[in-house]
Motif scaffolding. Structure first.
Motif, short mmCIF file in Angstrom:
data_model
loop_
_atom_site.label_atom_id
_atom_site.label_comp_id
_atom_site.label_asym_id
_atom_site.label_seq_id
_atom_site.Cartn_x
_atom_site.Cartn_y
_atom_site.Cartn_z
N LEU A 1 0.84 -1.20 0.00
CA LEU A 1 0.00 0.00 0.00
C LEU A 1 0.87 1.25 0.00
N PHE A 2 1.88 1.25 0.85
CA PHE A 2 2.79 2.39 0.96
C PHE A 2 3.56 2.62 -0.34
N PHE B 1 -2.35 14.16 -4.28
CA PHE B 1 -2.17 14.40 -2.85
C PHE B 1 -3.27 13.71 -2.05
N GLU B 2 -4.50 13.84 -2.49
CA GLU B 2 -5.61 13.25 -1.74
C GLU B 2 -5.57 11.73 -1.76
N ARG B 3 -5.14 11.15 -2.88
CA ARG B 3 -4.99 9.69 -2.93
C ARG B 3 -3.91 9.24 -1.94
N TRP B 4 -2.80 9.97 -1.91
CA TRP B 4 -1.72 9.62 -0.99
C TRP B 4 -2.18 9.77 0.46
N ARG B 5 -2.89 10.83 0.76
CA ARG B 5 -3.45 11.02 2.11
C ARG B 5 -4.31 9.83 2.50
N THR C 1 3.12 1.53 -3.55
CA THR C 1 2.35 1.89 -4.74
C THR C 1 1.76 3.30 -4.59
N GLY C 2 1.32 3.63 -3.38
CA GLY C 2 0.75 4.95 -3.16
C GLY C 2 1.78 6.05 -3.27
N LEU C 3 2.98 5.79 -2.75
CA LEU C 3 4.03 6.81 -2.81
C LEU C 3 4.51 7.03 -4.24
N TYR C 4 4.64 5.96 -5.00
CA TYR C 4 5.05 6.12 -6.40
C TYR C 4 4.02 6.96 -7.17
N ALA C 5 2.75 6.71 -6.91
CA ALA C 5 1.70 7.48 -7.59
C ALA C 5 1.79 8.96 -7.23
N LEU C 6 2.10 9.25 -5.97
CA LEU C 6 2.25 10.65 -5.56
C LEU C 6 3.41 11.31 -6.29
N LEU C 7 4.54 10.63 -6.32
CA LEU C 7 5.77 11.24 -6.84
C LEU C 7 5.84 11.24 -8.36
N HIS C 8 5.39 10.16 -8.98
CA HIS C 8 5.65 9.99 -10.42
C HIS C 8 4.42 9.61 -11.23
N GLY C 9 3.28 9.51 -10.59
CA GLY C 9 2.08 9.09 -11.30
C GLY C 9 1.41 10.22 -12.06
#
Length: 236
Positions: A115-116, A134-138, A118-126
């Motif tokens: 979860l961490f 931002f809201e998805r990462w939150r 895949t979510g972090l990659y989406a925040l940084l590079h998605g």
């Protein structure tokens, strides 16, 4: 009531009079320069504020640059991604000890690490708009396994973007930032639960600081966050 005496030509201003006329932004600038006379090029500034944050960014680029991050995701090595991210952050003083502990506990399991990561990659590079990412990462941070203390705090939500992409993301310590915004005269719209409106408000605050300090040439969000920290921290 006696009338105040009229000022005579050549009279010196009373002590404190000039200071009272300064704007919040000007007072904050003076406070920063009292600690770091050389501004963002001051040797003590590098030692106390910038170096350890920039070194964390450099370690991130070595361990979790976009190519490496994608390769680890493709290999489904989620635990390794989480371990690298937590290890890089652990060498800074950005998170409180209870936040560090909560984060380590949250990514110990494969499910938490997946979860961490895949979510972090989406925040940084998605793909997608910044608000959406931002809201998805939150939401990802809110869903991480919780052992004792809560994982969903402003520092945890913002620290990895700040370390990975300091030209774009800023780090939020709530109490210090609110004190700094009040001193500066900035309209920082803070809410305790991480949300886009508050984060965007902080980005606007940082952009105002950048414009006001243009002659001091802040390089990135590390310099801007450090300036804000100096205004609100009792260390200064």
């Amino acid at each position: 009531m006696a009338k105040a005496k009229a000022a005579k030509p050549g009279d010196k201003p009373r002590p404190g009079r000039t200071l009272k006329k300064l704007s919040g932004a000007e007072r904050c600038r003076r406070k920063f320069l009292r600690s770091f006379p050389g501004g963002f090029e001051d040797e003590t500034y590098f030692e106390w504020e910038r170096n350890y944050k920039w070194e964390a960014h450099e370690r991130w680029n070595e361990a979790l640059n976009p190519t490496t991050f994608r390769s680890l995701l493709k290999a489904e090595d989620f635990l390794e991604i989480a371990a690298r991210a937590v290890r890089i952050e652990s060498r800074t003083n950005l998170l409180f000890s209870f936040e560090k502990m909560a984060l380590r506990d949250a990514v110990k399991s494969v499910d938490g690490a997946r979860l961490f990561a895949t979510g972090l990659y989406a925040l940084l590079h998605g793909p997608g708009a910044e608000q959406e990412k931002f809201e998805r990462w939150r939401d990802v941070v809110a869903e991480l396994p919780r052992k004792q203390t809560r994982v969903l705090t402003w520092p945890v939500v913002t620290v990895f973007g700040f370390v990975a992409l300091p030209e774009k993301h800023i780090f939020l310590k709530p109490n210090v930032t609110r004190i700094a915004a009040n001193a500066y005269g900035a309209d920082f719209q803070y809410q305790s639960r991480p949300n886009w409106s508050s984060y965007f408000s902080l980005l606007q605050f940082a952009e105002k600081v950048r414009r006001d300090l243009e002659d001091m040439r802040p390089r990135d969000m590390i310099d801007l966050q450090s300036f804000i920290w100096v205004q609100g921290s009792d260390e200064y």
